[in-house]
Design a protein around this motif. Structure first.
Motif, PDB file in Angstrom:
ATOM      1  N   ASN A 263      37.184  14.772  59.807  1.00 33.06           N
ATOM      2  CA  ASN A 263      37.152  14.359  61.134  1.00 33.06           C
ATOM      3  C   ASN A 263      37.654  15.154  62.132  1.00 33.06           C
ATOM      4  OD1 ASN A 263      36.020  11.942  60.191  1.00 33.06           O
ATOM      5  ND2 ASN A 263      38.247  10.933  59.989  1.00 33.06           N
ATOM      6  N   SER A 264      38.851  15.992  61.742  1.00 30.28           N
ATOM      7  CA  SER A 264      39.345  17.177  62.749  1.00 30.28           C
ATOM      8  C   SER A 264      37.898  18.275  62.786  1.00 30.28           C
ATOM      9  CB  SER A 264      40.498  17.812  62.226  1.00 30.28           C
ATOM     10  OG  SER A 264      40.896  18.921  63.026  1.00 30.28           O
TER      11      SER A 264
ATOM     12  N   GLN B  15      34.879  16.888  65.120  1.00 29.57           N
ATOM     13  CA  GLN B  15      35.631  16.563  66.638  1.00 29.57           C
ATOM     14  C   GLN B  15      35.454  18.054  67.258  1.00 29.57           C
ATOM     15  OE1 GLN B  15      39.267  14.573  66.670  1.00 29.57           O
ATOM     16  NE2 GLN B  15      37.964  12.780  65.737  1.00 29.57           N
ATOM     17  N   ASN B  16      35.252  19.094  66.287  1.00 28.36           N
ATOM     18  CA  ASN B  16      35.635  20.483  67.125  1.00 28.36           C
ATOM     19  C   ASN B  16      34.111  21.082  67.216  1.00 28.36           C
ATOM     20  OD1 ASN B  16      36.028  23.313  67.460  1.00 28.36           O
ATOM     21  ND2 ASN B  16      37.512  23.670  65.725  1.00 28.36           N
ATOM     22  N   LYS B  17      33.797  21.329  68.840  1.00 31.08           N
ATOM     23  CA  LYS B  17      32.518  21.676  69.149  1.00 31.08           C
ATOM     24  C   LYS B  17      32.536  23.181  69.300  1.00 31.08           C
ATOM     25  CE  LYS B  17      31.418  16.942  70.884  1.00 31.08           C
ATOM     26  NZ  LYS B  17      30.925  16.306  72.385  1.00 31.08           N
TER      27      LYS B  17
ATOM     28  N   ASN C  18      31.469  21.847  64.247  1.00 31.25           N
ATOM     29  CA  ASN C  18      31.106  20.389  63.770  1.00 31.25           C
ATOM     30  C   ASN C  18      29.732  20.277  63.066  1.00 31.25           C
ATOM     31  OD1 ASN C  18      29.675  20.699  66.082  1.00 31.25           O
ATOM     32  ND2 ASN C  18      30.154  18.821  67.063  1.00 31.25           N
TER      33      ASN C  18
END
Length: 278
Positions: free
Chosen positions: A51-52, A55-57, A80
């Protein structure tokens, strides 16, 4: 894509579940590991790790020494999107964790780190030391950051082209109890890694080859591996080819469906393939 779709249909036709397996060793593995329904607390760490990343774009420039990507058209990729499209699926990550938990290997080698989704599954225990090889410095950097966030400290990362690292890094005569091959998905490279790493096996070693049905060439490589005289037992789960070198085992090859959720994950993958074909 047509090749993968046809291979999956062939797999469905030929595969069995635990009750179709007549080897006690493989039957126990399928029943007690593949079909293990325990909700391990480590699963939450795997979910948090994923999930981390999702969420990283931020974008990174990916160096690709392998067979390339069927999804990405550029080497500039969002983190992501790499996690979503190129990483191990949640169910396969849990299965990989269970395999490690079942065999409890002391020394693990991973070929192809990417963002570390599989690496975290290999390392979430208190009995293994993991060495992971990655060709791309940027994805390795992201993996190391994520491992730190999740308090995973038993991983050594090595960056560089795989065959050069296997030939020059001090990997031998180390014995690896488990090796996860998820790097260059080509016949030539897969067979080269196979031969280079044979000196590291012992009787209990487990090898897992990812994407054995990726292409006709990968299927040819898998057939050659199955026939090698040092290989005794193999299991084709469609996504993975699992290899054992146990001298006490009769030489046998199995095609086995894993648990229901993993099976459905593959079905969904084929549905996506069907959409791409039309």
């Amino acid at each position: 894509m047509q090749h993968l779709f046809k291979s999956y249909l062939k797999f469905i036709w030929n595969s069995t579940n635990a009750h179709g397996v007549h080897s006690p060793f493989v039957f126990d593995l399928v029943r007690n590991c593949f079909y293990d329904k325990t909700n391990y607390p480590e699963y939450q760490i795997l979910d948090n790790y994923r999930n981390s990343l999702l969420q990283n774009k931020n974008t990174i420039e990916v160096t690709d020494f392998g067979a390339g990507s069927r999804v990405f058209k550029s080497n500039t990729r969002a983190i992501n999107q790499i996690a979503k499209n190129a990483g191990i699926s949640p169910e396969r990550a849990k299965l990989l964790f269970r395999i490690v938990y079942y065999f409890q290997p002391k020394s693990i080698l991973e070929i192809g780190t990417s963002l570390g989704l599989a690496t975290s599954a290999l390392a979430l225990n208190n009995f293994s030391e993991v060495t992971t090889l990655e060709g791309c410095p940027e994805t390795m950097k992201q993996c190391q950051l994520q491992l730190q966030k999740c308090n995973i400290h038993n991983v050594t990362g090595i960056t560089g082209e795989f065959s050069k690292q296997l030939k020059t890094y001090n990997l031998q005569p180390t014995t690896y109890n488990l090796i996860y091959f998820d790097g260059n998905h080509s016949k030539k490279a897969t067979l080269e890694y196979f031969e280079l790493l044979l000196p590291t096996i012992d009787n209990e070693t487990v090898w897992i080859f990812d994407d054995i049905h990726w292409s006709q060439e990968m299927e040819e490589a898998w057939e050659i591996i199955k026939k090698h005289p040092k290989v005794t037992v193999t299991i084709d789960t469609f996504q993975w080819g699992i290899v054992f070198f146990r001298s006490e085992q009769v030489k046998e090859d199995f095609i086995v469906r894993t648990d229901k959720s993993f099976f459905l994950d593959n079905v969904l993958g084929v549905k996506n393939l069907w959409g791409l074909l039309h």
